[in-house]
Design a protein around this motif. Structure first.
Motif, PDB file in Angstrom:
ATOM      1  N   HIS A  36       7.089  -1.714  -5.215  1.00  0.00           N
ATOM      2  CA  HIS A  36       5.673  -1.440  -5.393  1.00  0.00           C
ATOM      3  C   HIS A  36       5.462   0.040  -5.106  1.00  0.00           C
ATOM      4  CE1 HIS A  36       1.329  -1.748  -3.639  1.00  0.00           C
ATOM      5  NE2 HIS A  36       1.297  -1.452  -4.926  1.00  0.00           N
ATOM      6  N   GLN A  37       4.894   0.757  -6.067  1.00  0.00           N
ATOM      7  CA  GLN A  37       4.567   2.162  -5.835  1.00  0.00           C
ATOM      8  C   GLN A  37       3.084   2.253  -5.516  1.00  0.00           C
ATOM      9  OE1 GLN A  37       5.231   5.118  -9.033  1.00  0.00           O
ATOM     10  NE2 GLN A  37       6.089   6.434  -7.451  1.00  0.00           N
ATOM     11  N   ASN A  38       2.786   2.640  -4.295  1.00  0.00           N
ATOM     12  CA  ASN A  38       1.392   2.669  -3.887  1.00  0.00           C
ATOM     13  C   ASN A  38       0.686   3.909  -4.463  1.00  0.00           C
ATOM     14  OD1 ASN A  38       2.003   4.877  -2.234  1.00  0.00           O
ATOM     15  ND2 ASN A  38       2.217   3.620  -0.384  1.00  0.00           N
ATOM     16  N   TRP A  40      -0.205   6.550  -3.298  1.00  0.00           N
ATOM     17  CA  TRP A  40       0.294   7.822  -2.786  1.00  0.00           C
ATOM     18  C   TRP A  40       1.693   8.136  -3.314  1.00  0.00           C
ATOM     19  CZ3 TRP A  40      -2.443   4.157  -0.298  1.00  0.00           C
ATOM     20  CH2 TRP A  40      -3.712   4.532   0.159  1.00  0.00           C
ATOM     21  N   GLY A  41       2.212   7.250  -4.144  1.00  0.00           N
ATOM     22  CA  GLY A  41       3.498   7.517  -4.777  1.00  0.00           C
ATOM     23  C   GLY A  41       4.706   6.961  -4.058  1.00  0.00           C
ATOM     24  N   GLN A  42       4.519   6.387  -2.896  1.00  0.00           N
ATOM     25  CA  GLN A  42       5.654   5.859  -2.132  1.00  0.00           C
ATOM     26  C   GLN A  42       6.169   4.572  -2.775  1.00  0.00           C
ATOM     27  OE1 GLN A  42       7.274   6.998   0.973  1.00  0.00           O
ATOM     28  NE2 GLN A  42       8.699   5.491   0.148  1.00  0.00           N
ATOM     29  N   LEU A  43       7.473   4.510  -2.965  1.00  0.00           N
ATOM     30  CA  LEU A  43       8.111   3.300  -3.480  1.00  0.00           C
ATOM     31  C   LEU A  43       8.475   2.399  -2.313  1.00  0.00           C
ATOM     32  CD1 LEU A  43      10.447   4.661  -6.261  1.00  0.00           C
ATOM     33  CD2 LEU A  43       8.805   2.837  -6.557  1.00  0.00           C
ATOM     34  N   ILE A  44       7.941   1.205  -2.333  1.00  0.00           N
ATOM     35  CA  ILE A  44       8.153   0.252  -1.261  1.00  0.00           C
ATOM     36  C   ILE A  44       9.005  -0.890  -1.786  1.00  0.00           C
ATOM     37  CG2 ILE A  44       7.003  -1.335   0.334  1.00  0.00           C
ATOM     38  CD1 ILE A  44       4.513   0.546  -0.032  1.00  0.00           C
ATOM     39  N   ASN A  45      10.090  -1.165  -1.066  1.00  0.00           N
ATOM     40  CA  ASN A  45      10.955  -2.277  -1.471  1.00  0.00           C
ATOM     41  C   ASN A  45      10.242  -3.606  -1.292  1.00  0.00           C
ATOM     42  OD1 ASN A  45      12.783   0.004  -0.511  1.00  0.00           O
ATOM     43  ND2 ASN A  45      14.209  -1.333  -1.551  1.00  0.00           N
ATOM     44  N   LEU A  46      10.266  -4.414  -2.316  1.00  0.00           N
ATOM     45  CA  LEU A  46       9.707  -5.760  -2.216  1.00  0.00           C
ATOM     46  C   LEU A  46      10.828  -6.785  -2.090  1.00  0.00           C
ATOM     47  CD1 LEU A  46       6.875  -5.583  -4.902  1.00  0.00           C
ATOM     48  CD2 LEU A  46       6.669  -5.307  -2.427  1.00  0.00           C
ATOM     49  N   PHE A  47      11.735  -6.763  -3.053  1.00  0.00           N
ATOM     50  CA  PHE A  47      12.821  -7.728  -3.063  1.00  0.00           C
ATOM     51  C   PHE A  47      14.101  -7.088  -3.588  1.00  0.00           C
ATOM     52  CE2 PHE A  47      10.482 -11.481  -2.022  1.00  0.00           C
ATOM     53  CZ  PHE A  47       9.239 -11.353  -2.608  1.00  0.00           C
ATOM     54  N   THR A  79      -6.951  -6.222  -2.968  1.00  0.00           N
ATOM     55  CA  THR A  79      -7.114  -4.868  -3.510  1.00  0.00           C
ATOM     56  C   THR A  79      -5.940  -3.974  -3.116  1.00  0.00           C
ATOM     57  OG1 THR A  79      -8.471  -4.247  -1.621  1.00  0.00           O
ATOM     58  CG2 THR A  79      -9.627  -5.005  -3.586  1.00  0.00           C
ATOM     59  N   THR A  80      -5.353  -4.251  -1.972  1.00  0.00           N
ATOM     60  CA  THR A  80      -4.207  -3.452  -1.521  1.00  0.00           C
ATOM     61  C   THR A  80      -2.943  -3.707  -2.340  1.00  0.00           C
ATOM     62  OG1 THR A  80      -3.802  -5.145   0.137  1.00  0.00           O
ATOM     63  CG2 THR A  80      -5.017  -3.193   0.848  1.00  0.00           C
ATOM     64  N   ASP A  81      -2.972  -4.722  -3.206  1.00  0.00           N
ATOM     65  CA  ASP A  81      -1.830  -4.973  -4.091  1.00  0.00           C
ATOM     66  C   ASP A  81      -1.839  -4.008  -5.283  1.00  0.00           C
ATOM     67  OD1 ASP A  81      -2.189  -8.577  -3.703  1.00  0.00           O
ATOM     68  OD2 ASP A  81      -1.015  -7.148  -2.512  1.00  0.00           O
ATOM     69  N   SER A  82      -2.908  -3.302  -5.467  1.00  0.00           N
ATOM     70  CA  SER A  82      -2.997  -2.370  -6.598  1.00  0.00           C
ATOM     71  C   SER A  82      -1.890  -1.332  -6.536  1.00  0.00           C
ATOM     72  CB  SER A  82      -4.360  -1.680  -6.614  1.00  0.00           C
ATOM     73  OG  SER A  82      -5.402  -2.607  -6.822  1.00  0.00           O
ATOM     74  N   GLY A  83      -1.465  -0.896  -7.710  1.00  0.00           N
ATOM     75  CA  GLY A  83      -0.391   0.094  -7.804  1.00  0.00           C
ATOM     76  C   GLY A  83       0.508  -0.263  -8.968  1.00  0.00           C
ATOM     77  N   VAL A  84       1.655   0.385  -9.007  1.00  0.00           N
ATOM     78  CA  VAL A  84       2.610   0.133 -10.080  1.00  0.00           C
ATOM     79  C   VAL A  84       3.786  -0.645  -9.517  1.00  0.00           C
ATOM     80  CG1 VAL A  84       4.033   1.153 -11.886  1.00  0.00           C
ATOM     81  CG2 VAL A  84       1.923   2.298 -11.176  1.00  0.00           C
ATOM     82  N   TYR A  85       4.173  -1.683 -10.230  1.00  0.00           N
ATOM     83  CA  TYR A  85       5.308  -2.504  -9.837  1.00  0.00           C
ATOM     84  C   TYR A  85       6.476  -2.198 -10.762  1.00  0.00           C
ATOM     85  CZ  TYR A  85       2.231  -4.967  -6.704  1.00  0.00           C
ATOM     86  OH  TYR A  85       1.362  -5.263  -5.675  1.00  0.00           O
ATOM     87  N   PHE A  86       7.591  -1.810 -10.167  1.00  0.00           N
ATOM     88  CA  PHE A  86       8.780  -1.473 -10.931  1.00  0.00           C
ATOM     89  C   PHE A  86       9.881  -2.496 -10.678  1.00  0.00           C
ATOM     90  CE2 PHE A  86       7.781   2.509 -12.819  1.00  0.00           C
ATOM     91  CZ  PHE A  86       6.965   3.199 -11.941  1.00  0.00           C
ATOM     92  N   CYS A  87      10.586  -2.799 -11.745  1.00  0.00           N
ATOM     93  CA  CYS A  87      11.816  -3.553 -11.685  1.00  0.00           C
ATOM     94  C   CYS A  87      12.946  -2.567 -11.943  1.00  0.00           C
ATOM     95  CB  CYS A  87      11.778  -4.642 -12.753  1.00  0.00           C
ATOM     96  SG  CYS A  87      13.331  -5.466 -13.078  1.00  0.00           S
ATOM     97  N   ALA A  88      14.048  -2.689 -11.204  1.00  0.00           N
ATOM     98  CA  ALA A  88      15.184  -1.789 -11.391  1.00  0.00           C
ATOM     99  C   ALA A  88      16.464  -2.599 -11.267  1.00  0.00           C
ATOM    100  CB  ALA A  88      15.157  -0.664 -10.366  1.00  0.00           C
ATOM    101  N   VAL A  89      17.448  -2.274 -12.107  1.00  0.00           N
ATOM    102  CA  VAL A  89      18.696  -3.035 -12.117  1.00  0.00           C
ATOM    103  C   VAL A  89      19.892  -2.097 -12.087  1.00  0.00           C
ATOM    104  CG1 VAL A  89      17.602  -4.882 -13.443  1.00  0.00           C
ATOM    105  CG2 VAL A  89      18.920  -3.121 -14.643  1.00  0.00           C
ATOM    106  N   ARG A  90      21.023  -2.651 -11.701  1.00  0.00           N
ATOM    107  CA  ARG A  90      22.291  -1.925 -11.760  1.00  0.00           C
ATOM    108  C   ARG A  90      23.316  -2.775 -12.471  1.00  0.00           C
ATOM    109  NH1 ARG A  90      23.724  -1.107  -6.499  1.00  0.00           N
ATOM    110  NH2 ARG A  90      25.004  -2.972  -6.579  1.00  0.00           N
ATOM    111  N   SER A  91      24.092  -2.149 -13.312  1.00  0.00           N
ATOM    112  CA  SER A  91      25.127  -2.871 -14.054  1.00  0.00           C
ATOM    113  C   SER A  91      26.500  -2.538 -13.498  1.00  0.00           C
ATOM    114  CB  SER A  91      25.081  -2.494 -15.528  1.00  0.00           C
ATOM    115  OG  SER A  91      25.495  -1.147 -15.698  1.00  0.00           O
TER     116      SER A  91
END
Lengths: 111, 114
Positions: A36-38, A40-47, A79-91
């Protein structure tokens, strides 16, 4: 490299609603993370979820590696869930290495 | 413990100048990554360091970009002769086997090239 597609690109919800975000990837992976990118731009690990299902409070995630997709569920959104959610993978077979990111889902939760 | 830290938080520079961005990874993390994020975009991989192995530089966009990691800890990303298209947020992450390969990100450095 791996292609990562996220949907929907934008999502607008009323507070209290549930939502499902999807991540499709083009090849086998040995690492999948949701961030989750809040505002303020911080990327927060979700899972960290290369396979299986995990839950953390109102959030849960499921990855079906054989079908090359992952889902992020947000229940009773706030409302605090607002932001950008990114998925990222590694092969690949390496246990460490770069992540390939999707373009994200922009979530806006209104009170 | 402390997370990944980056400095400066913000950097404004003039086109043609060189800049250095610093990353302090989580203590004990053997892997360190640089990514950049342009406005409204996803994250673009730049370079990856793992222990004493040769870095994976495959994401560096041009030879104006370079990075080093001293003593297996702190890393510096250098951009020479900056261009306006270099304006972006530069993010650093670190990971380790003990952290189950999860990459932890710093707050980023916001670079603006005028």
């Amino acid at each position: 490299g791996i292609q990562v597609e996220q949907s929907p690109p934008d999502l607008i919800l009323q507070e209290g609603a549930n939502s499902t975000l999807r991540c499709n990837f083009s090849d086998s992976v040995n690492n999948l993370q949701w961030f989750h990118q809040n505002p303020w731009g911080q990327l927060i690990n979700l899972f960290y979820i290369p396979s299986g299902t995990k839950q953390n409070g109102r959030l849960s995630a499921t990855t079906v590696a054989t079908e090359r997709y992952s889902l992020l569920y947000i229940s009773s959104s706030q409302t605090t869930d607002s932001g950008v959610y990114f998925c990222a993978v590694r092969s690949g077979g390496s246990t460490l290495g770069r992540l390939y990111f999707g373009r994200g889902t922009q979530l806006t939760v209104w009170p | 413990g402390a997370g990944v830290s980056q400095s400066p938080s913000n950097k404004v520079t003039e086109k043609g100048k060189d800049v250095e961005l610093r990353c302090d990874p989580i203590s004990g993390h053997t892997a360190l990554y640089w990514y950049r994020q342009s406005l409204g975009q996803g994250l673009e991989f730049l370079i990856y360091f793992q222990g004493n192995s040769a870095p994976d530089k495959s994401g560096l966009p041009s030879d104006r970009f370079s990075a080093e990691r001293t003593g297996g800890s702190v890393s510096t990303l250098t951009i020479q002769r900056t261009q306006q298209e270099d304006s972006a947020v530069y993010l650093c992450a670190s990971s380790s086997m003990a952290s189950k390969e999860t990459q932890y990100f710093g707050p980023g450095t916001r670079l603006l090239v005028l």
